[in-house]
Write a protein that holds these residues in place. Structure first.
Motif, mmCIF file in Angstrom:
data_model
loop_
_atom_site.group_PDB
_atom_site.id
_atom_site.type_symbol
_atom_site.label_atom_id
_atom_site.label_comp_id
_atom_site.label_asym_id
_atom_site.label_seq_id
_atom_site.Cartn_x
_atom_site.Cartn_y
_atom_site.Cartn_z
ATOM 1 N N VAL A 124 0.844 -1.182 0.000
ATOM 2 C CA VAL A 124 0.000 0.000 0.000
ATOM 3 C C VAL A 124 0.884 1.238 0.000
ATOM 4 O O VAL A 124 1.790 1.344 0.820
ATOM 5 N N ALA A 175 -3.733 1.987 8.370
ATOM 6 C CA ALA A 175 -3.622 1.741 6.939
ATOM 7 C C ALA A 175 -2.535 0.717 6.621
ATOM 8 O O ALA A 175 -2.413 0.267 5.491
ATOM 9 N N PRO A 206 5.063 5.087 10.015
ATOM 10 C CA PRO A 206 4.476 5.065 11.372
ATOM 11 C C PRO A 206 3.117 5.769 11.423
ATOM 12 O O PRO A 206 2.198 5.311 12.120
ATOM 13 N N ARG A 207 2.981 6.849 10.653
ATOM 14 C CA ARG A 207 1.712 7.571 10.648
ATOM 15 C C ARG A 207 0.602 6.697 10.056
ATOM 16 O O ARG A 207 -0.517 6.634 10.583
ATOM 17 N N ALA A 208 0.936 5.998 8.969
ATOM 18 C CA ALA A 208 -0.057 5.137 8.330
ATOM 19 C C ALA A 208 -0.427 3.961 9.237
ATOM 20 O O ALA A 208 -1.581 3.551 9.300
ATOM 21 N N VAL A 229 2.289 4.627 0.982
ATOM 22 C CA VAL A 229 2.141 5.554 2.107
ATOM 23 C C VAL A 229 3.313 6.523 2.081
ATOM 24 O O VAL A 229 4.350 6.245 1.491
ATOM 25 N N ASP A 230 3.125 7.650 2.717
ATOM 26 C CA ASP A 230 4.199 8.630 2.768
ATOM 27 C C ASP A 230 5.033 8.431 4.017
ATOM 28 O O ASP A 230 6.246 8.438 3.975
ATOM 29 N N ASP A 231 4.383 8.232 5.141
ATOM 30 C CA ASP A 231 5.078 8.104 6.414
ATOM 31 C C ASP A 231 4.541 6.831 7.071
ATOM 32 O O ASP A 231 3.381 6.767 7.459
#
Lengths: 296, 328, 582
Positions: C273, C286, C279-281, C275-277
């Protein structure tokens, strides 16, 4: 501007009106504050922007007014050094853009015909030139120093200014009083100075402000993308370091790492904008005479 | 207007512009220092092409071993047949990459441009009309402050606010990968939810720029003869505001919008980067970083054509708005 | 979901930092304490939106319980090309192609070579003949049997056919190997005849980084393999089949191929998937596992916050940032004492503390990652500090004669040089190095360039001092040969370093037939490199990850496989374990 008595009046009146406008005074005040930060900051602060002076993410303290970043560099020193970069970029790129774009746009709008068609084709081309590689190209060849970035930004932005100035010139040229002047046999130089330049001053001032602001933003953006001067201190670079630090919002460090450069950029841009707004009153006497807001 | 009188000259100039563009997108990437095959190296994994013979074979595979004139001929020949080449760094057909990225850019840019133009048109006129009053000052200071925040900071702050602290919107991407939506409407809602933050960021920053210009120019025309005349004729306020003043200020606004297309197309890079939005901006930025000549050539040309086309539309609109400027 | 995990002597490599003392509901996984992790993990719900329907029902009472099937495991995606044998891109792309296509051998998280398509293999005493026996009933996704002829074809397609023009990693490894001939002895037996012994054969040809086995009945008449994207191009023998790939977004969905030769994979779907960051995802539900990027300092506050909801895994790293000195740049760079002075002057532990916030370790002076099983012990660490550096510099005649605080060359000319670095990495690294060198009076100015430019300069040797990052320090030690001997080809090669004994030892380790012989050669080789220091490995960041143990809990790093990360070794997805019972 030459010493011709009739055109000397416009800018002088402009400057007086500028100082009379409270908006402009706030703007000039903000610009002055940034300039002071740039000039005096490095002298007053104990450390250089690169020096390792504290523990990582050290909070603000007496010796470190803005604390430290994740590697322990003095963020106040980076802010002051960044002010120099941003001001230099704003001045150089703003002036360059207006000089290049204003001249070309004025020529195209005034002469019309083939000159206009040809220059506007160049503008069309310049407008669709891939800008990012252009910036990377110059940066990679010459080393991405601040003056070069400013020059590159001028090269990138002049077509926009040229277009606006051309459109305005063309519109003004067709206005009745200009037609009349020409009808009475006034020379092109006279019409340009007496009628066009004063009216265009507004547009040019706006263009200058816009170009300077954009240059500041673009410089910060390039630094964010890693395309700026990666070794010089700049607000964009400090921001990039902060945003790329994934733990930023888990610690209070964002308050002294992310906010100050953001606020500094905002202060500079707001200063530029308010100064530009203040210029309106001075350079367009008719709008100051006729205040629509005053009539019901 | 010169174009009207001499269509042949105009067509020739347009052709020349295009030709120059084609040469430019071929030459510019190749003038950059760096090696396109380095994109096949992988410092993170520690993989690199270390065999000179393999290097030769891969160069030949991409046609990069040929002299520049032949490469150029191949490029132009490919263009003529609609073949944009093969990406080195992404190992995919350039036309496929453009087809995959361009729709997202258009989805982001189109609404952002329309929304920001409409908002700044209305706000700009109202602010200029009430120049100096509280409403004007609030709008001026507010939008100036907004414009004074770099796009990527604004994007990051919005992301933290609405996707992390208050987790109501997705953290990134253009849609939920592999989600099975019950209906087309649900899929649309998913795309919409992903679009909100990038679109908001771009619209806000475009509006801030256009608003200031609109306000500037409306202020300038307020004292113009036709405005005085309209006022003297006792025309209704709204009509004077949005038809008379607005129409005169529309020309510079449209010009500025035309410019914003080029900027937004690449300025969206920041927004795309923060939200991991798969638009043209990220495609181009990666291609620049990787010196991916085929992608640079193909994607820049497509983007340039889009910008040219929009500028043409703006030109037509400007002529329609202010026939005097075209009549001389 | 616990199971007994075999730990070899390499278990020492796996270090897990525990940070969850305060996080009562947090689960921290430790290789020494798998049972705890499983039990803790079971109490944590699967992620918020229920997409990762990991089995979190806590009924796993003992280590003997069969691992429950995991419906979908979501990992971070990216644009890594098409997962065909020749259409993928770089290391992470190879991992994805590896889900669809198998190699003869594979590697577990202990770094042990394990059987994969081949059920057994043997090498002749002279190290020249490698014989592999394929598993029975190995089949392609389309049902055709996978035979020794396919293996032979896979090699020949690269060595003699059009596959050799594809610029993907495994092609380079196969072409670089001294293979004389590959032949099928019968349906299930394939023999590789080498021209000379090759110590890294198991890894670089048969295993992890080696040849993806492709079906002859598909590729037999494909002339342009990199561009071949028909449905057939995705017919492999691997544990997964590609279901969906969004090129623009960088998302991939693979579903288990239940008829895989190792049995039905435990993880039903592997989803990549974008994602940019990470840990944030992960925090947003996500992703099921978030790996922290290289060089990313992670503050304790963030680890604590994430550890409250997720398990933490930290292992020693395989990537390093190194200071390269180009000996061709002349005096003083060609002086060993100068390079040693640099090593004394640069406080590498301080770099770890500042740039990585302590999550990493100083590099080994021998050129391999300290965690590499082949890394030599007892090498000099050059911890003499500025005093030791000053003494060496004085001895070279680099003194501050005019008292301005900066040293000059013996002829009185100022000594001021650029430090090449790439904007791909943390641009503060060159600043920190320059600051540390300034303390001993060396004027060094960071020269940070955009990645393509910096890589090209590094490859061409257009520098005196350069900071170069690369991930092969955890790999097979044959990388030392590539880095220090022969004509420099890669961006990570040492420039101007020529040393006869090093050449000799590099060849010896390459051809070593047994491990002891190889280790002896490598130990001496590293001792010389640690003395000569053409390259000084500055720091090696840890591999740090957070994951939802309710979704899946068999995460670990694979030695010598940076793109495997903590979560992408397909062995985990197939067996749910970190090793394969043999």
């Amino acid at each position: 501007m030459s010493a011709h008595p009739t055109d000397a009046a416009a800018p002088e009146g402009g400057l007086r009106a500028l100082w009379a406008s409270p908006t402009a005074r706030v703007g000039l005040g903000l610009l002055g504050a940034v300039a002071l930060l740039a000039l005096l900051g490095p002298l007053l602060l104990a450390h250089g922007p690169r020096e390792l002076v504290a523990a990582p993410l050290a909070p603000p303290s007496a010796g470190l007014p803005l604390g430290a970043n994740a590697v322990g560099q003095d963020l106040a020193a980076q802010l002051a050094a960044g002010a120099r970069t941003s001001l230099a970029v704003a001045l150089l790129a703003g002036a360059g853009t207006v000089a290049l774009g204003g001249t070309i746009g004025l020529a195209a709008g005034w002469f019309g015909g083939t000159v206009e068609a040809a220059t506007m084709r160049v503008v069309d081309l310049a407008l669709v030139v891939p800008r990012l590689p252009l910036l990377v190209l110059v940066g990679a060849y010459l080393g991405p120093s601040t003056p070069l970035i400013a020059a590159t930004i001028s090269l990138v932005f002049w077509p926009g200014t040229a277009r606006i100035v051309r459109a305005q010139t063309r519109s003004l040229r067709t206005r009745a009083h200009v037609r009349a002047s020409r009808g009475f046999g006034a020379g092109a130089r006279h019409v340009m100075r007496r009628h066009l330049l004063p009216e265009l001053a507004l547009v040019l001032a706006a263009a200058l402000v816009a170009a300077a602001s954009r240059a500041v933003l673009l410089e910060a953006g390039l630094a964010f993308l890693g395309l700026g001067d990666p070794t010089g201190a700049s607000w964009g670079r400090t921001l990039r370091d902060a945003i790329e630090f994934s733990g930023l919002f888990y610690t209070p460090a964002w308050q002294w790492w992310l906010l100050p450069p953001t606020l500094a950029i905002s202060a500079l841009l707001i200063g530029l904008t308010l100064t530009g707004v203040g210029l309106e009153g001075g350079s367009n006497p008719r709008t100051s005479r006729h205040r629509p807001g005053a009539t019901p | 207007m010169a174009e009207r009188r001499r269509p042949a000259v105009s067509a020739a100039l347009s052709g020349l512009t295009l030709a120059a563009l084609v040469v430019l997108v071929f030459a510019l990437p190749r003038a950059l220092p760096g090696d396109p095959l380095a994109a096949l190296d992988d410092p993170t994994s520690g993989v690199a092409i270390t065999d000179p013979e393999l290097r030769e074979r891969v160069l030949a595979h991409y046609g990069l071993d040929q002299p520049l004139p032949e490469q150029f001929a191949g490029y132009v020949g490919g263009l003529a047949t609609g073949d944009l080449g093969w990406s080195i760094a992404r190992n995919a057909p350039v036309s496929g990459l453009v087809a995959a990225h361009l729709p997202w850019t258009l989805l982001l840019m189109g609404p952002a441009l329309l929304l920001s133009t409409a908002a700044s048109y209305v706000l700009g006129i109202l602010a200029a009309w009430h120049r100096g009053r509280t409403g004007d000052r609030v709008a001026l200071v507010g939008l100036t402050a907004l414009r004074a925040i770099p796009e990527y900071v604004l994007a990051t702050l919005l992301l933290i606010a609405f996707a992390v602290l208050l987790p109501v919107l997705p953290v990134g991407g253009a849609r939920t990968p592999f989600a099975e939506h019950g209906s087309g409407l649900a899929a649309l809602a998913d795309v919409g939810a992903h679009l909100v933050l990038p679109l908001a960021t771009l619209t806000l920053s475009l509006t801030a720029t256009l608003f200031l210009l609109q306000r500037h120019t409306v202020v300038a025309v307020l004292g113009a003869d036709h405005m005085l005349l309209a006022e003297a004729k006792g025309l209704p306020l709204r009509r004077r505001q949005f038809v008379h003043a607005g129409r005169s200020a529309l020309l510079p606004l449209l010009t500025a919008v035309g410019l914003q297309v080029a900027f937004a197309a690449q300025g969206a890079v920041f927004v795309e980067a923060v939200f991991a939005y798969p638009g043209m901006g990220s495609l181009l930025l990666e291609a620049v970083a990787a010196r991916d000549y085929p992608v640079l050539e193909g994607a820049f040309l497509v983007l340039a054509l889009v910008v040219l086309a929009v500028n043409l539309l703006v030109d037509l609109a400007a002529r329609w708005v202010d026939p005097r400027s075209a009549a001389s | 979901m616990t199971r007994p995990t075999r730990r070899s002597s390499l278990a020492g490599l796996l270090v897990v930092l525990v940070v969850a003392l305060l996080a009562c509901e947090g689960a921290v996984r430790s290789p020494d304490d798998d049972a705890t992790a499983g039990a803790e993990g079971a109490r944590i719900d699967a992620d918020a939106d229920g997409q990762a329907a990991g089995d979190a029902d806590g009924d796993d009472v003992g280590g003997d319980a069969a691992p429950a099937r995991v419906d979908r495991l979501r990992l971070a995606g990216g644009q890594w090309g098409s997962p065909t044998p020749f259409g993928y891109v770089r290391g992470p792309g190879m991992i994805k192609a590896g889900l669809v296509f198998d190699t003869l051998l594979w590697r577990d998280v202990d770094g042990e070579t394990i059987p994969w398509l081949a059920e057994s293999w043997e090498v002749a005493d002279d190290g020249l003949t490698w014989r592999f026996t394929l598993r029975e009933d190995a089949r392609w996704h389309d049902g055709e049997p996978l035979t020794a002829a396919d293996v032979v074809f896979s090699h020949d397609y690269i060595a003699e056919g059009p596959g050799g023009a594809a610029g993907v990693p495994h092609v380079g490894r196969v072409l670089g190997a001294p293979i004389a001939e590959v032949a099928a002895e019968d349906e299930r037996t394939v023999v590789f005849e080498l021209e000379e012994p090759m110590a890294s054969f198991e890894t670089d040809v048969a295993g992890l980084w080696g040849m993806l086995v492709i079906p002859e009945h598909v590729w037999g008449d494909v002339e342009d393999p990199a561009r071949y994207r028909d449905d057939d191009a995705f017919v492999g023998s691997g544990p997964y089949r590609l279901v969906e790939h969004d090129e623009a977004a960088g998302s991939y969905l693979f579903e288990a191929h239940d008829a895989h030769v190792l049995g039905s994979p435990l993880v039903g779907e592997v989803a990549f998937v974008p994602v940019d960051d990470e840990p944030r995802a992960l925090a947003r539900g996500a992703l099921d596992v978030a790996e922290v990027a290289l060089e990313q300092g992670v503050p304790e506050a963030q680890v604590d916050a994430l550890a409250a909801d997720f398990a933490v895994v930290e292992e020693r790293g395989q990537w390093n940032m190194a200071l390269h000195t180009n000996l061709e740049a002349g005096f003083p760079f060609d002086e060993r004492a100068f390079r040693q002075a640099l090593a004394h002057a640069i406080d590498r532990a301080d770099l770890v503390d500042r740039l990585l916030l302590g999550r990493g370790e100083p590099g080994s002076t021998g050129g391999l990652a300290p965690a590499n099983a082949w890394s030599a012990d007892g090498l000099p660490a050059y911890e003499g500090g500025p005093e030791a550096a000053a003494e060496l510099l004085d001895g070279l005649g680099l003194v501050d004669a005019d008292g301005d605080g900066w040293r000059q060359l013996p002829d009185g000319e100022p000594f001021a040089i650029d430090l090449l670095a790439s904007a791909r990495y943390d641009t503060r690294t060159p600043e920190l190095v320059a600051e540390q060198l300034a303390k001993v009076g060396l004027a060094v100015e960071p020269d940070v360039r955009d990645p393509a430019d910096a890589d090209e300069r590094a490859r061409a040797g257009e520098y005196a001092l350069a900071l170069i990052g690369y991930g092969d320090v955890g790999a097979d030690p044959d990388v030392l040969r590539l880095r220090y001997t022969g004509e420099p080809q890669a961006f990570s090669a040492a420039h101007g370093f020529a040393h006869e004994r090093v050449d000799e030892l590099a060849e010896r380790q390459r051809r070593a037939v047994d491990d002891d012989e190889r280790a002896a050669a490598l130990d001496e080789l590293q001792a010389i490199l640690a003395e000569e220091l053409p390259v000084l490995s500055l720091y090696v960041p840890s591999q740090l990850g957070f994951f939802d143990p309710g979704a899946f809990d068999a995460f670990a790093a694979t030695p010598g496989c940076p793109p495997c990360g903590l979560s992408r070794n397909k062995l985990m997805h197939v067996t749910g374990a970190t090793t394969l019972e043999r």
